[in-house]
Scaffold this active site. Structure first.
Site, PDB file in Angstrom:
ATOM      1  N   HIS A 113       0.824  -1.218   0.000  1.00  0.00           N
ATOM      2  CA  HIS A 113       0.000   0.000   0.000  1.00  0.00           C
ATOM      3  C   HIS A 113       0.853   1.261   0.000  1.00  0.00           C
ATOM      4  O   HIS A 113       0.330   2.367  -0.007  1.00  0.00           O
ATOM      5  CB  HIS A 113      -0.927  -0.022   1.234  1.00  0.00           C
ATOM      6  CG  HIS A 113      -2.065   0.933   1.164  1.00  0.00           C
ATOM      7  ND1 HIS A 113      -2.205   1.985   2.041  1.00  0.00           N
ATOM      8  CD2 HIS A 113      -3.129   1.001   0.317  1.00  0.00           C
ATOM      9  CE1 HIS A 113      -3.301   2.659   1.752  1.00  0.00           C
ATOM     10  NE2 HIS A 113      -3.882   2.088   0.709  1.00  0.00           N
ATOM     11  N   LYS A 115       3.256   4.359  -1.211  1.00  0.00           N
ATOM     12  CA  LYS A 115       3.375   5.202  -2.403  1.00  0.00           C
ATOM     13  C   LYS A 115       4.678   5.975  -2.281  1.00  0.00           C
ATOM     14  O   LYS A 115       4.767   6.979  -1.561  1.00  0.00           O
ATOM     15  CB  LYS A 115       2.206   6.171  -2.539  1.00  0.00           C
ATOM     16  CG  LYS A 115       0.871   5.513  -2.886  1.00  0.00           C
ATOM     17  CD  LYS A 115       0.095   5.121  -1.673  1.00  0.00           C
ATOM     18  CE  LYS A 115      -1.277   4.561  -2.053  1.00  0.00           C
ATOM     19  NZ  LYS A 115      -2.022   4.093  -0.855  1.00  0.00           N
ATOM     20  N   HIS A 285      -9.130  11.022   1.057  1.00  0.00           N
ATOM     21  CA  HIS A 285      -8.212   9.895   0.915  1.00  0.00           C
ATOM     22  C   HIS A 285      -6.900  10.156   1.646  1.00  0.00           C
ATOM     23  O   HIS A 285      -5.988   9.333   1.624  1.00  0.00           O
ATOM     24  CB  HIS A 285      -7.929   9.632  -0.574  1.00  0.00           C
ATOM     25  CG  HIS A 285      -7.310   8.306  -0.856  1.00  0.00           C
ATOM     26  ND1 HIS A 285      -5.986   8.156  -1.216  1.00  0.00           N
ATOM     27  CD2 HIS A 285      -7.837   7.057  -0.841  1.00  0.00           C
ATOM     28  CE1 HIS A 285      -5.722   6.876  -1.404  1.00  0.00           C
ATOM     29  NE2 HIS A 285      -6.823   6.186  -1.185  1.00  0.00           N
ATOM     30  N   LYS A 287      -3.930  10.884   4.540  1.00  0.00           N
ATOM     31  CA  LYS A 287      -3.441  10.234   5.755  1.00  0.00           C
ATOM     32  C   LYS A 287      -2.397  11.164   6.363  1.00  0.00           C
ATOM     33  O   LYS A 287      -1.188  10.928   6.268  1.00  0.00           O
ATOM     34  CB  LYS A 287      -2.817   8.872   5.446  1.00  0.00           C
ATOM     35  CG  LYS A 287      -3.733   7.919   4.630  1.00  0.00           C
ATOM     36  CD  LYS A 287      -3.433   7.958   3.181  1.00  0.00           C
ATOM     37  CE  LYS A 287      -4.097   6.877   2.360  1.00  0.00           C
ATOM     38  NZ  LYS A 287      -5.515   6.698   2.476  1.00  0.00           N
ATOM     39  N   ASP A 292       0.767  19.838  18.046  1.00  0.00           N
ATOM     40  CA  ASP A 292       1.380  21.078  18.525  1.00  0.00           C
ATOM     41  C   ASP A 292       1.940  21.899  17.365  1.00  0.00           C
ATOM     42  O   ASP A 292       1.285  22.010  16.331  1.00  0.00           O
ATOM     43  CB  ASP A 292       2.424  20.773  19.597  1.00  0.00           C
ATOM     44  CG  ASP A 292       1.788  20.212  20.868  1.00  0.00           C
ATOM     45  OD1 ASP A 292       0.592  20.442  21.074  1.00  0.00           O
ATOM     46  OD2 ASP A 292       2.485  19.522  21.623  1.00  0.00           O
TER      47      ASP A 292
END
Length: 400
Positions: A113, A115, A285, A287, A292
């Site tokens: 998965h 990239k 899509h 992530k 802080d």
């Protein structure tokens, strides 16, 4: 063994395909010696064709081009598409390709998965963006909102080593390019992988450490949100001690069950002060996360059982005030202008009958990786492809 954080890098945020594709294709077109590319998905559309042409041109001028795709995510790519690259000298590899059973793909779990792109061991791209037209706004209402980073500096050596290690069984001869390690900026960064051997919890641990240390703000924007209890507890604990915790999750999901599962967790978080916003303009899509004024992450890992327990993932973790502020301003704008806030009052309606369902579903899904482990394990390997050209061929049906 953990990789060290390294200083002296330059990291630039790239938002959506409109920013990502021109930069990554330009870098590929300037490659002199080597391109290493890993991705989950390539489509035979305008983005995939531009990638194909860019890689063919690089191979034809003598650049070593190694492409690793996932056998499930890229399982529908035509043989003709792959053959055009391999005929030009591109080395094309599939991760765990499997034949179909009654027309259905069987290699469902433990996917590649990541990239990642590494150019000449001196420039890297890391994120969640695949090579498909649904990462561009002109795709329509289902165009994805997503992120990547372009990186130069010493941390590229970590990215190059990670990609080379994944491809080492099929690299002939082995890559001997030495990474460029001169400083290019002031950013501190580290590449963190998740695999099914020595680094099964490394990405989750980085999140947990950052959440525990948070003092005033946390923003997590994640497409598939169903983490384990430890991460949920740290989000709730941060909100309890006065940290402003904001989650940006899918409000217009590309798969209906994504929002349904995430919403099972809303009560638990909302009642202790976590703010939840559902992004409704297009499917989320991304992530990404920040804590802080300094800590950030951008990568391929969702916060769900597949990414945290089964898939091969890669995130760049960053310490840089300027980058953090840029990401903060973008996510703040996203949450205030393009999201709908979720209230506790809305979520507790009908909770009396949903509570047993929530309890059962949460524990069932948290055990999903273990259940998947009972199934016959696919061989986690790369297979180099030299497909037989067929007009309607399938990548997994080629002559390997």
């Amino acid at each position: 063994m953990k990789r060290p954080w390294v200083d002296g890098n330059n990291v630039e945020l790239l938002i959506n395909g409109e920013e990502y594709y021109p930069r990554v294709f330009e870098a590929m077109s300037q490659a002199r010696a080597e391109i290493l590319l890993e991705t989950f998905i390539i489509w035979d559309d305008k983005v995939g064709k531009q990638l194909q042409q860019t890689l063919i041109e690089a191979a034809q001028r003598g650049v070593r081009v190694e492409v690793a795709v996932d056998g499930y995510g890229t399982g529908d790519l035509p043989d003709t598409f792959v053959a055009a690259m391999t005929d030009a000298g591109v080395n094309f590899h599939a991760f765990d390709p499997q034949p179909r059973l009654i027309g259905m793909r069987t290699n469902l779990f433990r996917r590649l998965h990541r990239k990642i792109v590494v150019i000449d061991a001196e420039r890297a791209f890391i994120g969640g963006i695949n090579y498909s037209g649904d990462h561009l706004g002109d795709y329509g209402p289902m165009a994805k909102q997503d992120y990547a980073v372009e990186v130069t500096g010493p941390v590229v050596a970590q990215v190059h080593a990670a990609s080379r290690r994944l491809m080492s069984p099929v690299l002939e001869p082995p890559s001997e390019l030495r990474p460029v390690t001169e400083p290019t900026g002031n950013t501190t960064a580290v590449l963190v992988e998740r695999d099914n051997r020595m680094h099964s919890t490394d990405i989750e641990v980085q999140y947990l450490e950052a959440l525990r240390s948070a003092k005033h703000r946390i923003i997590v924007a994640n497409a598939y949100f169903f983490p384990g209890y430890r991460l949920l507890r740290e989000l709730r604990n941060a909100a309890r001690r006065g940290v402003e915790v904001t989650l940006i999750l899918q409000g217009q999901p590309d798969m209906w069950w994504v929002r349904a599962l995430s919403r099972l967790l809303y009560n638990y978080l909302l009642r202790d002060g976590v703010r939840i916003h559902e992004y409704c303009q297009r499917p989320l899509h991304g992530k990404v996360a920040l804590v802080d004024d300094e800590w950030c992450t951008v990568g391929s890992s969702n916060l769900d059982p597949l990414s945290l327990s089964l898939n091969l993932e890669a995130n760049l973790f960053i310490r840089d005030r300027s980058f953090n502020q840029h990401l903060y301003e973008h996510l703040s704008s996203l949450s205030s202008e393009k999201c709908k806030p979720v209230t506790l009052e809305r979520m507790i309606r009908g909770y009396w009958w949903r509570a047993p369902l929530i309890f059962a579903c949460f524990h069932l899904i948290r055990q999903f990786p273990r259940i998947a482990g009972w199934l016959p394990a696919h061989r986690q390997r790369l297979r180099s492809l030299q497909p037989e050209v067929q007009p309607q061929g399938d990548l997994n049906e080629g002559n390997t």
